[in-house]
Scaffold this motif. Structure first.
Motif, PDB file in Angstrom:
ATOM      1  N   SER A  67       0.876  -1.172   0.000  1.00 12.77           N
ATOM      2  CA  SER A  67       0.000   0.000   0.000  1.00 12.77           C
ATOM      3  C   SER A  67       0.908   1.215   0.000  1.00 12.77           C
ATOM      4  N   ASP A  68       0.327   2.414   0.079  1.00 16.51           N
ATOM      5  CA  ASP A  68       1.186   3.599   0.060  1.00 16.51           C
ATOM      6  C   ASP A  68       1.977   3.772   1.348  1.00 16.51           C
ATOM      7  N   ARG A  69       1.661   2.990   2.397  1.00 18.11           N
ATOM      8  CA  ARG A  69       2.361   3.110   3.669  1.00 18.11           C
ATOM      9  C   ARG A  69       2.964   1.808   4.193  1.00 18.11           C
ATOM     10  N   TYR A  70       2.560   0.667   3.653  1.00 18.71           N
ATOM     11  CA  TYR A  70       2.964  -0.603   4.260  1.00 18.71           C
ATOM     12  C   TYR A  70       3.745  -1.494   3.300  1.00 18.71           C
ATOM     13  N   LEU A  71       4.688  -2.244   3.894  1.00 20.85           N
ATOM     14  CA  LEU A  71       5.503  -3.199   3.150  1.00 20.85           C
ATOM     15  C   LEU A  71       5.514  -4.521   3.899  1.00 20.85           C
ATOM     16  N   LEU A  72       5.783  -5.599   3.145  1.00 16.99           N
ATOM     17  CA  LEU A  72       6.038  -6.905   3.735  1.00 16.99           C
ATOM     18  C   LEU A  72       7.485  -7.281   3.500  1.00 16.99           C
ATOM     19  N   THR A  73       8.103  -7.897   4.498  1.00 15.35           N
ATOM     20  CA  THR A  73       9.464  -8.394   4.377  1.00 15.35           C
ATOM     21  C   THR A  73       9.615  -9.603   5.290  1.00 15.35           C
ATOM     22  N   ALA A  74      10.816 -10.158   5.351  1.00 13.29           N
ATOM     23  CA  ALA A  74      11.096 -11.293   6.237  1.00 13.29           C
ATOM     24  C   ALA A  74      11.398 -10.785   7.641  1.00 13.29           C
ATOM     25  N   ALA A  75      10.889 -11.481   8.642  1.00 15.66           N
ATOM     26  CA  ALA A  75      11.129 -11.073  10.019  1.00 15.66           C
ATOM     27  C   ALA A  75      12.612 -11.105  10.366  1.00 15.66           C
ATOM     28  N   HIS A  76      13.350 -12.085   9.819  1.00 16.56           N
ATOM     29  CA  HIS A  76      14.762 -12.193  10.193  1.00 16.56           C
ATOM     30  C   HIS A  76      15.574 -11.006   9.691  1.00 16.56           C
ATOM     31  N   CYS A  77      15.039 -10.280   8.700  1.00 21.10           N
ATOM     32  CA  CYS A  77      15.745  -9.091   8.205  1.00 21.10           C
ATOM     33  C   CYS A  77      15.707  -7.940   9.210  1.00 21.10           C
ATOM     34  N   VAL A  78      14.594  -7.797   9.903  1.00 20.73           N
ATOM     35  CA  VAL A  78      14.344  -6.560  10.654  1.00 20.73           C
ATOM     36  C   VAL A  78      14.191  -6.764  12.154  1.00 20.73           C
ATOM     37  N   GLU A  79      14.437  -7.968  12.649  1.00 17.38           N
ATOM     38  CA  GLU A  79      14.208  -8.208  14.073  1.00 17.38           C
ATOM     39  C   GLU A  79      15.133  -7.381  14.962  1.00 17.38           C
ATOM     40  N   LYS A  80      16.276  -6.942  14.447  1.00 19.05           N
ATOM     41  CA  LYS A  80      17.211  -6.145  15.236  1.00 19.05           C
ATOM     42  C   LYS A  80      17.360  -4.722  14.708  1.00 19.05           C
ATOM     43  N   ALA A  81      16.484  -4.306  13.830  1.00 16.43           N
ATOM     44  CA  ALA A  81      16.638  -3.010  13.157  1.00 16.43           C
ATOM     45  C   ALA A  81      16.504  -1.847  14.139  1.00 16.43           C
ATOM     46  N   VAL A  82      17.458  -0.932  14.092  1.00 15.34           N
ATOM     47  CA  VAL A  82      17.366   0.318  14.844  1.00 15.34           C
ATOM     48  C   VAL A  82      17.141   1.496  13.900  1.00 15.34           C
ATOM     49  N   ALA A  83      17.393   1.316  12.613  1.00 20.08           N
ATOM     50  CA  ALA A  83      17.110   2.312  11.584  1.00 20.08           C
ATOM     51  C   ALA A  83      16.998   1.582  10.254  1.00 20.08           C
ATOM     52  N   ILE A  84      16.160   2.110   9.363  1.00 20.98           N
ATOM     53  CA  ILE A  84      15.985   1.520   8.039  1.00 20.98           C
ATOM     54  C   ILE A  84      15.941   2.629   7.005  1.00 20.98           C
ATOM     55  N   THR A  85      16.669   2.446   5.915  1.00 22.62           N
ATOM     56  CA  THR A  85      16.541   3.310   4.750  1.00 22.62           C
ATOM     57  C   THR A  85      15.836   2.522   3.661  1.00 22.62           C
ATOM     58  N   TYR A  86      14.755   3.099   3.135  1.00 25.77           N
ATOM     59  CA  TYR A  86      13.911   2.439   2.144  1.00 25.77           C
ATOM     60  C   TYR A  86      14.242   2.981   0.753  1.00 25.77           C
ATOM     61  N   TYR A  87      14.529   2.078  -0.178  1.00 30.20           N
ATOM     62  CA  TYR A  87      14.843   2.436  -1.559  1.00 30.20           C
ATOM     63  C   TYR A  87      13.674   1.992  -2.443  1.00 30.20           C
ATOM     64  N   LEU A  88      12.913   2.937  -2.958  1.00 34.11           N
ATOM     65  CA  LEU A  88      11.712   2.637  -3.733  1.00 34.11           C
ATOM     66  C   LEU A  88      11.881   3.065  -5.190  1.00 34.11           C
ATOM     67  N   GLY A  89      11.388   2.229  -6.100  1.00 32.43           N
ATOM     68  CA  GLY A  89      11.239   2.614  -7.487  1.00 32.43           C
ATOM     69  C   GLY A  89      12.487   2.586  -8.333  1.00 32.43           C
ATOM     70  N   GLY A  90      13.541   1.967  -7.858  1.00 33.30           N
ATOM     71  CA  GLY A  90      14.776   1.952  -8.614  1.00 33.30           C
ATOM     72  C   GLY A  90      15.111   0.595  -9.180  1.00 33.30           C
ATOM     73  N   VAL A  91      15.793   0.585 -10.311  1.00 30.00           N
ATOM     74  CA  VAL A  91      16.410  -0.625 -10.839  1.00 30.00           C
ATOM     75  C   VAL A  91      17.870  -0.674 -10.394  1.00 30.00           C
ATOM     76  N   GLU A  92      18.560   0.453 -10.525  1.00 25.08           N
ATOM     77  CA  GLU A  92      19.888   0.573  -9.939  1.00 25.08           C
ATOM     78  C   GLU A  92      19.715   0.843  -8.447  1.00 25.08           C
ATOM     79  N   ARG A  93      20.299   0.012  -7.645  1.00 19.77           N
ATOM     80  CA  ARG A  93      20.003  -0.030  -6.217  1.00 19.77           C
ATOM     81  C   ARG A  93      20.219   1.301  -5.506  1.00 19.77           C
ATOM     82  N   LEU A  94      21.267   2.012  -5.870  1.00 15.37           N
ATOM     83  CA  LEU A  94      21.620   3.226  -5.140  1.00 15.37           C
ATOM     84  C   LEU A  94      21.065   4.499  -5.790  1.00 15.37           C
ATOM     85  N   THR A  95      20.205   4.342  -6.803  1.00 11.11           N
ATOM     86  CA  THR A  95      19.544   5.504  -7.411  1.00 11.11           C
ATOM     87  C   THR A  95      18.039   5.266  -7.458  1.00 11.11           C
TER      88      THR A  95
END
Length: 271
Positions: A67-95
């Motif tokens: 949705s415009d606000r929600y994402l699904l991912t694997a729990a093991h990816c984010v169980e220890k997350a203290v900060a997350i940077t979200y990359y949306l709409g790119g084919v080249e990962r860093l752009t």
């Protein structure tokens, strides 16, 4: 055999305080194993996650915009997350088309998640601001509640991500790639994994075409011909520790097993 020696989650962790989120992955050539390059706007629901953990640890995972606000991912990816940077709409990962950073990420991990067996390996993320609506950023549809018993056995499905190309690659990819293979039945998958649950869904990896390290949390998608729409049916979870290109199935979290829970957390639900 202990479960920790039989399987490995498909994220990559980089140690060292000198590495920042945007430095992760410069000068590397790994990607989804045996895959093809994605075209612009081909996977508008694909999101990359640069995840900061305690003690200056960083990892990369995938996610799916639902949705415009929600994402699904694997729990093991984010169980220890203290900060997350979200990359949306790119084919080249860093752009990416849109970059969102959260120093206090809203993460809802399934209450039944087991970090040892990776059972119930699913989490809902809430973005701190709306995702931009454009050709390169669009949510993917979830299966309807009426489809919750559908197995998707032996249908073609597509996994995408910035993971490694093979077991020899040193790190993840700069370019989004994808593989299209067939879903295996859980009965077939049990020949390789004794711990397969009804809440898992597996993908054939004949020819070394597979998810790999760095693809965790990313989508497994089926194009439903009856609705002419893509459906998110899996979340990349794990594979054999012996390697991504050995022909063992890739294991995903089965989205249809969690439709009620996803709806409760995010409000995203289809009839």
């Amino acid at each position: 055999m202990q479960i920790t020696t039989a399987l490995v989650s498909l994220l990559i962790v980089v140690q060292g305080g000198s590495i920042s989120c945007l430095d992760l992955g410069h000068g590397i050539d790994g990607r989804i194993s045996g895959g093809e390059l994605a075209e612009v706007n081909q996977f508008p629901y694909q999101v990359g996650l640069s995840i900061e953990e305690p003690n200056d640890m960083f990892c990369w995972c995938g996610a799916s915009l639902i949705s415009d606000r929600y994402l699904l991912t694997a729990a093991h990816c984010v169980e220890k997350a203290v900060a997350i940077t979200y990359y949306l709409g790119g084919v080249e990962r860093l752009t990416p088309r849109q970059l969102i950073r959260s120093t206090n990420p809203q993460v809802t991990i399934h209450p039944g998640f087991n970090c040892e067996t990776l059972e119930n390996d699913i989490a809902v993320l809430r973005l701190p601001e709306d995702a931009v609506s454009c050709d390169s950023i669009k949510p993917i549809r979830l299966p309807g509640i009426s489809s919750s018993r559908t197995t998707y056995d032996y249908v073609p499905a597509t996994a995408s991500g910035w993971g490694r190309m093979n077991d020899e690659s040193s790190a993840i990819s700069d370019s989004l790639r994808f593989v299209s293979q067939y879903v295996e039945s859980n009965e077939d998958c049990e020949y390789c994994y004794a711990n397969i649950k009804p809440t898992n869904i597996c993908m054939d990896t004949t020819g070394g075409r597979s998810t790999c390290t760095g693809d965790s949390g990313g989508p497994l998608v089926y194009k439903d011909p009856s609705q002419d729409s893509d459906l998110l049916i899996g979340i990349t979870s794990y594979g054999k520790k012996s390697g991504c290109t050995k022909g063992y199935p890739s294991v995903f979290t089965r989205v249809t097993a969690y439709l009620d829970w996803i709806g409760e957390v995010s409000g995203v639900i289809y009839s």
